[in-house]
Design a protein around this motif. Structure first.
Motif, mmCIF file in Angstrom:
data_model
loop_
_atom_site.group_PDB
_atom_site.id
_atom_site.type_symbol
_atom_site.label_atom_id
_atom_site.label_comp_id
_atom_site.label_asym_id
_atom_site.label_seq_id
_atom_site.Cartn_x
_atom_site.Cartn_y
_atom_site.Cartn_z
ATOM 1 N N LEU A 132 0.829 -1.202 0.000
ATOM 2 C CA LEU A 132 0.000 0.000 0.000
ATOM 3 C C LEU A 132 0.866 1.256 0.000
ATOM 4 C CD1 LEU A 132 -2.878 1.106 0.104
ATOM 5 C CD2 LEU A 132 -2.787 0.945 2.597
ATOM 6 N N LEU A 134 -3.437 -6.857 -0.015
ATOM 7 C CA LEU A 134 -3.563 -5.486 -0.505
ATOM 8 C C LEU A 134 -4.984 -5.204 -0.971
ATOM 9 C CD1 LEU A 134 -2.436 -2.742 -1.366
ATOM 10 C CD2 LEU A 134 -1.728 -3.812 -3.532
ATOM 11 N N LEU A 137 -7.385 -2.205 0.359
ATOM 12 C CA LEU A 137 -7.947 -1.187 -0.522
ATOM 13 C C LEU A 137 -9.464 -1.146 -0.415
ATOM 14 C CD1 LEU A 137 -5.744 -1.746 -3.706
ATOM 15 C CD2 LEU A 137 -5.670 0.233 -2.164
#
Length: 430
Positions: free
Chosen positions: A191, A227, A231
């Motif tokens: 990230l 990830l 998100l």
């Protein structure tokens, strides 16, 4: 789980701001952390605020190389054994160093590869690629060119996207040791690499769009899911999950992968290396044994931990470990991997949650290869079943009996790259 040896990237302009040996670099699993024991919780549970740590702040950017034409890109991909059927642009590659946090939430730095298309649009959709296992710090995207570990990133950029690839903590230019298969720190490193890329992109005349396409191979398949989960949860104020395409992951590491290697269903030498890395890496974060002699037989008890220091190559790991698990493990070591308890069991529950504790709202495809000798294909089926229980239909794309350097595991990344580039492109045109 592995990556072929290759040349190091060539340096250039710097910008600063305030299956063997191969199967040990980009394959499936491996690593360690800089701390053997600690009281603080891993980053996955630390809930460190981005603003509090300056996470994603760009430290430096170095131009590594330019492949000025599609033909030059095709030659680069070909030298790594990849196809060129999706190449449309030349590319320029940078190494970014950025601020992030370690597995305990403490400030540190990490590096990664950022590749942009030449003559492309000003606004670019980012594709985040998480690479497979590497034993040496240089077994990472920003440290090698013309190589298995960087080819996927270049392929996505040459098709018109912004290729973003974290090296992970302790890899590339990052300090310390690599916390292998630690989903929390893989997620924060990925990230924060996106944030650093967004900060640097305007210097090249580009802006990164909000939607991120996420993919990863082997170890990186689990990192990609981590990830994607972050998100979707809104852990960044700008980026949003656009699609997920993990390849040949050990998603059920405790329930499928460890039993497979202990029961001899995987390549024998790969099983030895992954068993060793599992014990060493997880012990550094979770303290699962007091002395190497508890889990490793003589003479390996005195040497195995040192092999996973980021300075030894895959070939050195091959030479420094025995041919079978019976030679490597003590009775207690095998029992610990066969029936994990205590801190190891708790850590594996976190590692194995990447498919079963959330429901992606973006399109998902799971890629695998028939007869994968390093990542048991039951991992993919378990992931698909877990997602389905959560209401998500994630199709499995079986790439067939693909081969690369006599490895179907590595072959899956080669074959999947072109397929994923095309799929992400189709999604972008909708």
């Amino acid at each position: 789980m592995a990556v072929p040896a290759s040349t190091s990237p060539r340096g250039g302009t710097r910008y600063r701001s305030g299956l063997r040996a191969a199967a040990l670099c980009c394959g499936l699993l491996l690593s360690g952390s800089a701390v053997a024991t600690a009281a603080a919780p891993p980053a996955a549970h630390a809930q460190v605020r981005h603003e509090e740590r300056g996470r994603g702040t760009l430290v430096s950017a170095e131009k590594l190389y330019t492949l000025a034409t599609p033909q030059a890109v095709a030659a680069e991909l070909g030298s790594a054994g990849f196809g060129d059927d999706t190449v449309r642009h030349g590319v320029v590659a940078y190494r970014l160093v950025y601020r992030t946090v370690d597995a305990y939430g403490r400030p540190t730095t990490a590096s990664g590869l950022f590749v942009l298309p030449l003559d492309g649009e000003g606004r670019l959709r980012a594709v985040s690629f998480a690479h497979g296992t590497g034993s040496h710090k240089d077994d990472s995207p920003s440290m090698r060119r013309g190589a298995f570990v960087s080819a996927s990133v270049i392929a996505h950029a040459s098709a018109g996207a912004a290729g973003v690839a974290p090296d992970y903590l302790g890899m590339g230019k990052g300090p310390g040791l690599h916390p292998w298969m630690d989903i929390g720190s893989e997620t924060t490193a990925s990230l924060d690499m996106l944030r650093a890329a967004r900060a640097f992109a305007p210097r090249t005349g580009h802006v990164l769009e909000r939607e991120v396409m996420v993919t990863g191979f082997s170890q990186g398949a689990s990192a990609a899911l981590g990830l994607g989960r972050a998100l979707q949860a809104g852990e960044d104020r700008w980026f949003r999950l656009g699609a997920l395409a993990p390849v040949s992951g050990a998603y059920d590491f405790g329930g499928v992968e460890l039993p497979a290697l202990l029961q001899g269903r995987l390549d024998t030498k790969s099983g030895v290396l992954y068993a060793a890395y599992t014990l060493v890496a997880f012990n550094r974060l979770h303290h699962i044994y007091d002395s190497p002699g508890e889990v490793f037989s003589d003479p390996y008890a005195d040497t195995v931990e040192g092999l996973f220091d980021g300075a030894h190559t895959g070939q050195q790991l091959m030479q420094g470990t025995p041919g079978t698990l019976d030679e490597l493990l003590t009775e207690h070591g095998r029992a610990l991997l066969t029936h994990p308890t205590g801190p190891l069991a708790a850590a594996l529950r976190t590692t194995d949650a990447v498919c079963n504790d959330w429901a992606p709202r973006a399109p998902v495809r799971l890629y695998m290869a028939t007869g994968d000798e390093q990542a048991d294909t039951a991992n993919t089926e378990h992931c698909r079943a877990a997602l389905l229980r959560n209401g998500v239909n994630a199709p499995v794309v079986d790439l067939g009996a693909v081969d690369y350097q006599r490895s179907r595991h590595l072959g899956s990344n080669v074959a999947a790259t072109s397929a994923i580039v095309r799929w992400f492109g189709e999604l972008g045109r909708r």
